[in-house]
Design an enzyme around this catalytic site. Structure first.
Site, PDB file in Angstrom:
ATOM      1  N   ASP A  51      41.862 -13.757 -25.946  1.00  0.00           N
ATOM      2  CA  ASP A  51      41.909 -14.716 -24.832  1.00  0.00           C
ATOM      3  C   ASP A  51      40.941 -14.266 -23.731  1.00  0.00           C
ATOM      4  OD1 ASP A  51      43.362 -12.575 -23.889  1.00  0.00           O
ATOM      5  OD2 ASP A  51      45.171 -13.717 -23.398  1.00  0.00           O
ATOM      6  N   SER A  52      40.287 -13.120 -23.952  1.00  0.00           N
ATOM      7  CA  SER A  52      39.191 -12.675 -23.074  1.00  0.00           C
ATOM      8  C   SER A  52      38.021 -13.658 -23.151  1.00  0.00           C
ATOM      9  CB  SER A  52      38.722 -11.272 -23.467  1.00  0.00           C
ATOM     10  OG  SER A  52      38.610 -11.150 -24.877  1.00  0.00           O
ATOM     11  N   LYS A 120      48.465 -12.464 -31.953  1.00  0.00           N
ATOM     12  CA  LYS A 120      48.815 -11.347 -31.066  1.00  0.00           C
ATOM     13  C   LYS A 120      49.465 -11.891 -29.797  1.00  0.00           C
ATOM     14  CE  LYS A 120      45.592  -8.738 -28.861  1.00  0.00           C
ATOM     15  NZ  LYS A 120      45.922  -8.905 -27.408  1.00  0.00           N
ATOM     16  N   GLU A 189      46.909  -0.958 -24.244  1.00  0.00           N
ATOM     17  CA  GLU A 189      45.777  -1.092 -23.329  1.00  0.00           C
ATOM     18  C   GLU A 189      45.980  -0.292 -22.050  1.00  0.00           C
ATOM     19  OE1 GLU A 189      43.024  -4.501 -21.136  1.00  0.00           O
ATOM     20  OE2 GLU A 189      44.476  -5.118 -22.654  1.00  0.00           O
TER      21      GLU A 189
END
Length: 271
Positions: A51-52, A120, A189
């Protein structure tokens, strides 16, 4: 006689086997056909349709604005290019939180319409019902803990997570839970390397890190960052493998110059 080398598809089963034999897993983001073809051909194990894309493809400040339809479009483009890599698609903000039947519908749309291999989701115990519901449909799910960019307004900053004991403890519990309910893998992350190592050693599923140190089962980076296409983003965990921003700027400047000076095209470059 030339030996035809069969390309073996990367599967969740193979990713698990890679962890068991301590072979590190390589993962990069991909959002379009041309780039995905290069990454797949270069041997990347997992491609993340992240979604980046909201940031690097669409120019938004956060990952929140990207829609399910847009994620499916990017995923379709990537899947068409792939011969070997396992393709994971991010479920965008609003497509799974708080309602497990909406989550299931979103995941089914991603799988049916894009041909991706798994999804994800960001979060732990609070999205447990959504994950379980998706898994019952036979859809592989990858978890994502630590810095979860979809929760940026809750955190207020993109800083390292789980430095405090309570948050670290919750992360460990969430990681155990995600494995227990059936996730095939987990992204960690921006968390302390010591904590990431602890999680990777305890879990039997592959743990992929981004800014989580070297002692996890694999690494993921945003492709635009590692290729140096983006400028001004310099986190400690990012290694630039090329400076394509400079290469492309130079190439385009020379093209503009050649058009203006009438040196392109030549007679030989016409019909």
């Amino acid at each position: 006689m030339s030996q035809h080398k069969e390309v073996k598809l990367v599967t969740t089963h193979q990713l698990m086997a890679m962890k068991q034999r301590q072979e590190k897993i390589s993962m990069l983001t991909a959002y379009d056909f041309s780039m995905a073809k290069i990454l797949d051909g270069a041997g990347v194990d997992v491609l993340l349709v992240g979604d980046s894309a909201s940031n690097v493809m669409a120019g938004h400040e956060t990952t929140l604005p990207i829609t399910l339809d847009q994620m499916i479009y990017h995923a379709q483009s990537v899947v068409r290019a792939v011969k070997r890599a396992f393709v994971v698609v991010d479920m965008p903000f609003g497509s799974y939180q708080g309602n497990s039947s909406v989550a299931l519908q979103s995941a089914i749309r991603i799988m049916k319409e894009s041909g991706g291999h798994g999804v994800k989701l960001e979060g732990g115990a609070e999205i447990k019902d959504s994950i379980i519901r998706i898994l019952t449909a036979g859809i592989p799910v990858m978890g994502h803990l630590g810095l979860t960019p979809q929760s940026i307004y809750k955190f207020g900053t993109y800083t390292v997570r789980a430095k405090e004991e309570a948050e670290a403890q919750k992360l460990i519990e969430d990681a155990r839970l995600l494995q227990e309910i059936g996730c095939f893998g987990l992204v960690l992350e921006k968390i302390p390397a010591v904590l990431a190592k602890q999680v990777a050693e305890e879990l039997t599923i592959p743990v992929i890190g981004i800014g989580a140190g070297p002692d996890v089962d694999g690494q993921v980076l945003v492709v635009h960052d590692m290729l140096g296409l983006s400028k001004g983003f310099e986190p400690r965990f990012l290694r630039r493998y090329a400076e394509l921003h400079d290469v492309m700027t130079d190439a385009v400047s020379r093209y503009v110059e050649d058009v203006k000076s009438r040196s392109f095209p030549t007679k030989e470059e016409g019909y």
